[in-house]
Design a protein around this motif. Structure first.
Motif, PDB file in Angstrom:
ATOM      1  N   VAL A 102       3.261   1.577  -1.590  1.00 12.25           N
ATOM      2  CA  VAL A 102       3.287   0.478  -0.883  1.00 12.25           C
ATOM      3  C   VAL A 102       4.681   0.053  -0.180  1.00 12.25           C
ATOM      4  O   VAL A 102       5.628   0.130  -0.973  1.00 12.25           O
ATOM      5  CB  VAL A 102       3.015  -0.845  -1.731  1.00 12.25           C
ATOM      6  CG1 VAL A 102       2.902  -2.294  -1.191  1.00 12.25           C
ATOM      7  CG2 VAL A 102       0.991  -0.449  -2.063  1.00 12.25           C
ATOM      8  N   ALA A 108       0.625  -4.688   0.354  1.00  9.41           N
ATOM      9  CA  ALA A 108       0.509  -5.239  -0.957  1.00  9.41           C
ATOM     10  C   ALA A 108      -0.724  -6.296  -1.163  1.00  9.41           C
ATOM     11  O   ALA A 108      -1.483  -6.281  -2.158  1.00  9.41           O
ATOM     12  CB  ALA A 108       1.880  -6.048  -1.627  1.00  9.41           C
ATOM     13  N   ALA A 117      -0.234   0.691  -7.783  1.00 10.44           N
ATOM     14  CA  ALA A 117       0.753   0.807  -6.474  1.00 10.44           C
ATOM     15  C   ALA A 117       2.243   1.423  -7.107  1.00 10.44           C
ATOM     16  O   ALA A 117       2.614   0.919  -8.359  1.00 10.44           O
ATOM     17  CB  ALA A 117       1.141  -0.526  -5.875  1.00 10.44           C
ATOM     18  N   LEU A 142       3.513  -7.143  -5.756  1.00 14.12           N
ATOM     19  CA  LEU A 142       2.647  -6.274  -6.503  1.00 14.12           C
ATOM     20  C   LEU A 142       2.555  -6.685  -7.944  1.00 14.12           C
ATOM     21  O   LEU A 142       1.360  -6.408  -8.445  1.00 14.12           O
ATOM     22  CB  LEU A 142       3.002  -4.878  -6.210  1.00 14.12           C
ATOM     23  CG  LEU A 142       3.051  -4.414  -4.972  1.00 14.12           C
ATOM     24  CD1 LEU A 142       3.947  -3.048  -4.782  1.00 14.12           C
ATOM     25  CD2 LEU A 142       1.487  -3.912  -4.650  1.00 14.12           C
ATOM     26  N   LEU A 148       1.298  -3.413  -9.922  1.00 15.47           N
ATOM     27  CA  LEU A 148       2.512  -2.581  -9.773  1.00 15.47           C
ATOM     28  C   LEU A 148       2.683  -1.736 -11.016  1.00 15.47           C
ATOM     29  O   LEU A 148       2.976  -2.018 -11.952  1.00 15.47           O
ATOM     30  CB  LEU A 148       3.731  -3.567  -9.634  1.00 15.47           C
ATOM     31  CG  LEU A 148       5.126  -2.675  -9.414  1.00 15.47           C
ATOM     32  CD1 LEU A 148       5.196  -1.925  -8.221  1.00 15.47           C
ATOM     33  CD2 LEU A 148       6.209  -3.881  -9.699  1.00 15.47           C
TER      34      LEU A 148
END
Ligand SMILES: *Cc1c(COP(=O)(O)O)cnc(C)c1O
Length: 353
Positions: A102, A108, A117, A142, A148
Motif C-alpha cells: 500500500v 489504504a 497491508a 492503515l 497494518l
C-alpha cells in the motif's frame, strides 16, 4: 513417454544452507523472493524447501498472478505481493491471505477489513511506494483500520561498493518507522544483507539472488553461498567436422583439424545466451570444452574431440562448481539475474536433495 532434453536441478541442501547463512547475517527471518518462477528455479520446488525452513518467515512475489499461483500451492507461510495490484484484484488477493503493498491513502481506504497491508516507502529507488513525507499518514491510516502488518523499502545501490546512498535510504525509512506503531519492517535485499549486515529495527530481510547462491563480485567473500541450480542438457547427435569446414549459422567457426562435435539440446530459446557465442564453455565427461559456432535457438555444438562421449550423455552448462551461471552471464554480457530468470519453459525443473 516423451522427455525433456534439458534439466535444471535445484539443490535443497544448497538453498537451505544459503538461507541459513543469510538469515544469520541479517539477524532476522527471511521473506524469500520467489518471483519469476523462483528466479527460474521453479516456484513449487523452492516453495517446498522454504515451507519447511525455520529461517523463512514468508515468500514474496512480484505479480498478482504469481501470488495466486503460490497461494494455490498452500505454502503454509505468508505470501507478500511486492507490486501494486489492480483495484479489482484486491478483494480476491485479500481473500487468499496475500499481504498487499500500500502506497496511498486511496489504497489504504479501499482495502477490505480482513486484508493485511505492507506499507511501501520510496526512500530513493523511485520505482514504487509513497514518498517518506506521505508514507507516515498512509501508515497511520492503515494502523487505524487495523490492517497494518508490515512496512518496507527497497535499496537501489546496496550491491554497489559505495554505500552512502543505501545508508541515506535506510535513515529515511527509519524516520518513517519512528512515527508508526511497531510493524514487520523490512529493507535489505541480498546485496543489503551482505554489505550492510544486521540493520537496527528490521524484522525481516528479502534476499533473492543471494539465496540462490550468487553475490556481487566485491561481496563474494562475505558469506559462503552455494549456487543452487545445476543445468544439464543431452547430446542428441555426434559427428565429425572435417578440417577447414565451418560450423553453424554464419560460418563463424572453422574446424582447425578434424573435430568430433556433440550437438546438444539447449539453445537461446532455452535461455542460453546467444551472445555467449565464441566464449561459452561447458563441462563434458569431466572436461571443460568450448561451444563452437553460433549458439542456435534449440541447440549448440561442443568440441568433444578425444572424449568418450555418446548420444544421450549429459553436458553440464552450469552448476555449483567448475562453470557457474555467473560465468555464462559474463560470456553473454549480462548478469546472473537475467540468465537464471531467462531459463525457458522447455527446461524441466527438478528437485534434488
Ligand atoms: C527482487 C526484489 C528483491 C530481491 O532482490 P535481490 O537483489 O535478488 O536480493 C527484494 N525486494 C524487492 C522489492 C524486490 O523486487
Amino acid at each position: 513417454m516423451l522427455f525433456a532434453r534439458a534439466h535444471a536441478r535445484t539443490s535443497a541442501a544448497a538453498l537451505e544452507g544459503n538461507l541459513r547463512a543469510l538469515s544469520r547475517r541479517a539477524g532476522v527471518p527471511l521473506l524469500l523472493p520467489v518471483k519469476a518462477d523462483a528466479y527460474g528455479h521453479g516456484l513449487e520446488i523452492v516453495a517446498c524447501v522454504a515451507a519447511r525452513h525455520p529461517d523463512v518467515w514468508g515468500l514474496a512475489v512480484a505479480t498478482p498472478q504469481e501470488a495466486g499461483a503460490l497461494a494455490a500451492l498452500n505454502p503454509g507461510k505468508p505470501v507478500v505481493l511486492l507490486t501494486p495490484p489492480r483495484a479489482g484484484e484486491v478483494p480476491l488477493l485479500a481473500d487468499l491471505g496475500v499481504r498487499l503493498p500500500v502506497a496511498s491513502l486511496e489504497q489504504a481506504e479501499a482495502l477490505p477489513p480482513h486484508a493485511r497491508a505492507h506499507l511501501k516507502v520510496d526512500t530513493g529507488m523511485n520505482r514504487l511506494g509513497a514518498r517518506p513525507e506521505d508514507a507516515v499518514r498512509v501508515g497511520q491510516r492503515l494502523a487505524e483500520r487495523g490492517v497494518l502488518e508490515g512496512a518496507y523499502t527497497h535499496f537501489a545501490t546496496a550491491d554497489e561498493p559505495d554505500l552512502a546512498f543505501a545508508w541515506q535510504q535506510f535513515r529515511r525509512f527509519q524516520d518513517v518507522l519512528a512515527q508508526l506503531p511497531p510493524v514487520l519492517a523490512h529493507a535489505s535485499n541480498g546485496g543489503g544483507i551482505l554489505s550492510l549486515g544486521a540493520l537496527p529495527g528490521m524484522r525481516l530481510a528479502r534476499p533473492g539472488l543471494a539465496s540462490y547462491g550468487f553475490a556481487p563480485p566485491h561481496l563474494g567473500g562475505v558469506l559462503p553461498l552455494t549456487p543452487v541450480m545445476t543445468l544439464d542438457a543431452e547430446v542428441t547427435h555426434l559427428h565429425t567436422a572435417l578440417e577447414g569446414e565451418s560450423v553453424s549459422y554464419g560460418g563463424l567457426w572453422h574446424a582447425p583439424r578434424d573435430t568430433l562435435l556433440a550437438t546438444v539440446g539447449l539453445g537461446y530459446a532455452d535461455g542460453y545466451p546467444r551472445n555467449a557465442t565464441g566464449q561459452a564453455h561447458v563441462t563434458v565427461a569431466g572436461e571443460r570444452r568450448p561451444v563452437v559456432g553460433r549458439i542456435c535457438m534449440d541447440q549448440c555444438m561442443v568440441d568433444v574431440t578425444g572424449l568418450p562421449v555418446q548420444v544421450g550423455d549429459t553436458v553440464r552448462f552450469w552448476g555449483p562448481d567448475a562453470i557457474t551461471a555467473g560465468d555464462v552471464a559474463g560470456w553473454g554480457g549480462t548478469n546472473e539475474y537475467e540468465v537464471l530468470t531467462g531459463l525457458g519453459a522447455r527446461v524441466e525443473r527438478l528437485a534434488a536433495p
